[in-house]
Design a protein around this motif. Structure first.
Motif, PDB file in Angstrom:
ATOM      1  N   LYS A   1       0.834  -1.203   0.000  1.00 50.27           N
ATOM      2  CA  LYS A   1       0.000   0.000   0.000  1.00 50.27           C
ATOM      3  C   LYS A   1       0.864   1.247   0.000  1.00 50.27           C
ATOM      4  O   LYS A   1       0.625   2.203  -0.726  1.00 50.27           O
ATOM      5  CB  LYS A   1      -0.892   0.007   1.244  1.00 50.27           C
ATOM      6  CG  LYS A   1      -2.257  -0.586   1.004  1.00 50.27           C
ATOM      7  CD  LYS A   1      -3.108  -0.350   2.227  1.00 50.27           C
ATOM      8  CE  LYS A   1      -4.513  -0.871   2.016  1.00 50.27           C
ATOM      9  NZ  LYS A   1      -5.316  -0.726   3.224  1.00 50.27           N
TER      10      LYS A   1
ATOM     11  N   PRO B   1      -6.031   7.368  10.786  1.00 51.83           N
ATOM     12  CA  PRO B   1      -6.459   7.328   9.378  1.00 51.83           C
ATOM     13  C   PRO B   1      -6.364   8.734   8.781  1.00 51.83           C
ATOM     14  O   PRO B   1      -6.526   9.727   9.495  1.00 51.83           O
ATOM     15  CB  PRO B   1      -7.913   6.850   9.457  1.00 51.83           C
ATOM     16  CG  PRO B   1      -8.054   6.224  10.796  1.00 51.83           C
ATOM     17  CD  PRO B   1      -7.098   6.917  11.695  1.00 51.83           C
ATOM     18  N   ARG B   2      -6.108   8.794   7.487  1.00 49.97           N
ATOM     19  CA  ARG B   2      -5.895  10.094   6.845  1.00 49.97           C
ATOM     20  C   ARG B   2      -7.085  11.035   7.065  1.00 49.97           C
ATOM     21  O   ARG B   2      -6.903  12.210   7.361  1.00 49.97           O
ATOM     22  CB  ARG B   2      -5.674   9.880   5.338  1.00 49.97           C
ATOM     23  CG  ARG B   2      -5.387  11.157   4.571  1.00 49.97           C
ATOM     24  CD  ARG B   2      -5.017  10.861   3.139  1.00 49.97           C
ATOM     25  NE  ARG B   2      -6.012  10.001   2.534  1.00 49.97           N
ATOM     26  CZ  ARG B   2      -5.741   9.156   1.541  1.00 49.97           C
ATOM     27  NH1 ARG B   2      -4.512   9.057   1.066  1.00 49.97           N
ATOM     28  NH2 ARG B   2      -6.694   8.408   1.034  1.00 49.97           N
TER      29      ARG B   2
ATOM     30  N   ASP C   1      -2.837   6.343   3.531  1.00 53.18           N
ATOM     31  CA  ASP C   1      -4.059   5.971   4.252  1.00 53.18           C
ATOM     32  C   ASP C   1      -3.855   6.077   5.760  1.00 53.18           C
ATOM     33  O   ASP C   1      -4.726   6.557   6.481  1.00 53.18           O
ATOM     34  CB  ASP C   1      -4.473   4.541   3.889  1.00 53.18           C
ATOM     35  CG  ASP C   1      -4.940   4.475   2.436  1.00 53.18           C
ATOM     36  OD1 ASP C   1      -5.237   5.561   1.878  1.00 53.18           O
ATOM     37  OD2 ASP C   1      -4.997   3.371   1.880  1.00 53.18           O
TER      38      ASP C   1
END
Lengths: 306, 196
Positions: A180, A268-269, A296
């Motif tokens: 990712k 989390p973003r 992310d």
């Protein structure tokens, strides 16, 4: 002039080496002596014939064979000659090349956090080793427990099997996260050091497993900030509550958060704006460095000041 | 009617291999292409002298190669007192004379005679087509005493100046002149039947 004297001058006449006096005397004799005139004629024809012989040409490939033969010297000497001769030209060039390559390597090392981490961090092979050792351990347990209990033996194995499962799961999870992160555009450069990831956050909300893994990944901080809290006494609890509220994970490098400590927060973003707003309520919060884009899972390094 | 000769080949500079002073310096410095330049500039001249002296292409190639290898090995010791070309011709002449004096040389006489008749041409058929006079000339050169043959080869076949030949062979100029004159007279006598 006698005939003998005249004939002794034939070569000098052919080569144009007669003095004026000799020339006059010889020409006078040749006018008056038919034998010497005939001998001169034959002599000059012979020399002309010699002059007409063409130069022979060396066989094809002769020069190449000579050069090859000349190059056949002991290889260490040939190697040294090729590397260093001419010394005044090659030595400065080679020194410059060494400096250039060294500079490039240092520059790349400094600019590439992955290389630094690879040099510093212990290899992830430990996990893989644990995983690969699991079957052997399982077999040992089976052997120890399984004498005379053939039916119960398979059930005695679950703990090691779970361990193995967990380790493999851990590896898969890390691989997935690494992929990712690779896929994320313009991975930010490192903006801070790494923290000991063995201390996990106490409690947090979803997605817990990914956030924990992200915290353990010890990648670069995507944001580095300075927090001057209004109250140091309540900071630990307030920060913990804030992180939990926005669904992140808190990692601390000390038992209690205080001046000089650095805490790592992974959120989390989408939750970052809420975290930042919350931090500003906790005190004076300043962003020191920040990546252009967030992945992310955003890793934040928070320095606590007085 | 007296016969006039064209100017001697020795005074025609275009007929000579170049003696580049820069080449000597480049050779001394060990520049990689300098030796190649030397070989390319002098290969035909050196080979031709060896062939005319030895009469055998194989022998001539061996000697010519040895000449260049000696130059390659000892160029750093070359003091430049003589011209590079003179030095080359001196080595060539010495190696040829040594080989002619070597034991067992006579066994190759038949082979050498063929080469002489062939005027250095690798094809024997071409030799048969060559004029009888030319064949006789080469035979006559081959039959000269070695000391006389070398001066004829250097002077009349390759056009070197007296001074250069004297330096290459380490001979006094007068000795060289008289030796050359006797060699020419001998050749004239051997070729008399071809002249009117």
């Amino acid at each position: 002039m006698t005939c003998h004297d005249a004939r002794d001058l034939f070569s000098a006449r052919v080569d144009g080496l007669l003095t004026a006096e000799q020339r006059v005397a010889l020409e006078g004799h040749l006018q008056s002596c038919a034998d010497c005139a005939r001998e001169w004629d034959r002599f000059s024809r012979t020399v002309s014939l010699l002059h007409s012989v063409p130069e022979a040409r060396a066989p094809a490939g002769f020069a190449a064979r000579v050069l090859e033969a000349a190059g056949r010297e002991p290889w260490p000497r040939r190697l040294l000659r090729n590397v260093f001769v001419p010394l005044h030209v090659k030595l400065p060039l080679e020194a410059a090349a060494i400096v250039l390559v060294s500079t490039l390597v240092i520059f790349l090392y400094r600019q590439t956090p992955e290389l630094q981490r690879a040099a510093e961090a212990p290899p992830s092979a430990g996990i893989v080793t644990q995983a690969s050792e699991a079957p052997a351990k399982s077999a040992d347990v089976e052997q120890a427990q399984g004498y005379g209990k053939t039916a119960a033996a398979p059930q005695a194995a679950p703990p090691p099997a779970e361990e193995r499962q967990g380790a493999l799961q851990d590896v898969k999870e890390r691989d997935r996260l690494a992929k990712k992160q690779e896929a994320a555009p313009a991975e930010p450069p490192a903006v801070g050091g790494r923290l000991d990831a063995t201390r996990e956050a106490q409690k947090s909300v979803v997605p817990r497993s990914e956030l924990k893994t992200a915290a353990r990944a010890q990648g670069p901080f995507h944001l580095m900030g300075l927090l001057r809290p209004k109250s140091l006494a309540t900071l630990d609890a307030e920060l913990n509550g804030l992180v939990k509220e926005v669904g992140g994970v808190l990692v601390r490098d000390a038992d209690r958060v205080g001046p000089g400590s650095i805490v790592e927060v992974v959120v989390p973003r989408d939750a970052y704006p809420r975290l930042e707003a919350g931090l500003r309520q906790l005190g004076d919060f300043t962003v020191e460095t920040r990546a252009q884009t967030f992945p992310d899972q955003v890793r934040i390094g928070l320095r606590i000041a007085q | 009617m007296q016969r006039e000769l064209p100017p001697s080949r020795a005074v025609q500079p275009s007929d000579r291999a170049p003696d580049d002073p820069g080449l000597v310096e480049a050779l001394r410095r060990g520049e990689p292409d300098a030796f190649e330049r030397l070989v390319l500039a002098y290969q035909h001249r050196v080979f031709s002298i060896a062939l005319r002296m030895l009469g055998d292409r194989g022998d001539a190639e061996e000697v010519a190669q040895e000449v260049f290898l000696r130059v390659h090995r000892s160029i750093r010791g070359f003091r430049g007192e003589a011209k590079l070309s003179t030095w080359l011709y001196a080595i060539t002449s010495r190696l040829c004379l040594n080989r002619l004096k070597a034991p067992g040389r006579h066994r190759r006489a038949g082979e050498a005679a063929l080469a002489r008749i062939a005027n250095g041409h690798p094809n024997p058929g071409a030799a048969l087509e060559a004029s009888e006079r030319e064949a006789a000339l080469h035979r006559a050169i081959a039959e000269l005493d070695e000391e006389r043959r070398i001066v004829v080869v250097l002077r009349d076949l390759h056009g070197l100046a007296y001074e250069e030949i004297a330096a290459a062979l380490d001979l006094p100029l007068n000795t060289l002149r008289s030796r050359l004159h006797r060699a020419r007279m001998e050749l004239k006598e051997r070729l008399e039947r071809f002249w009117p």
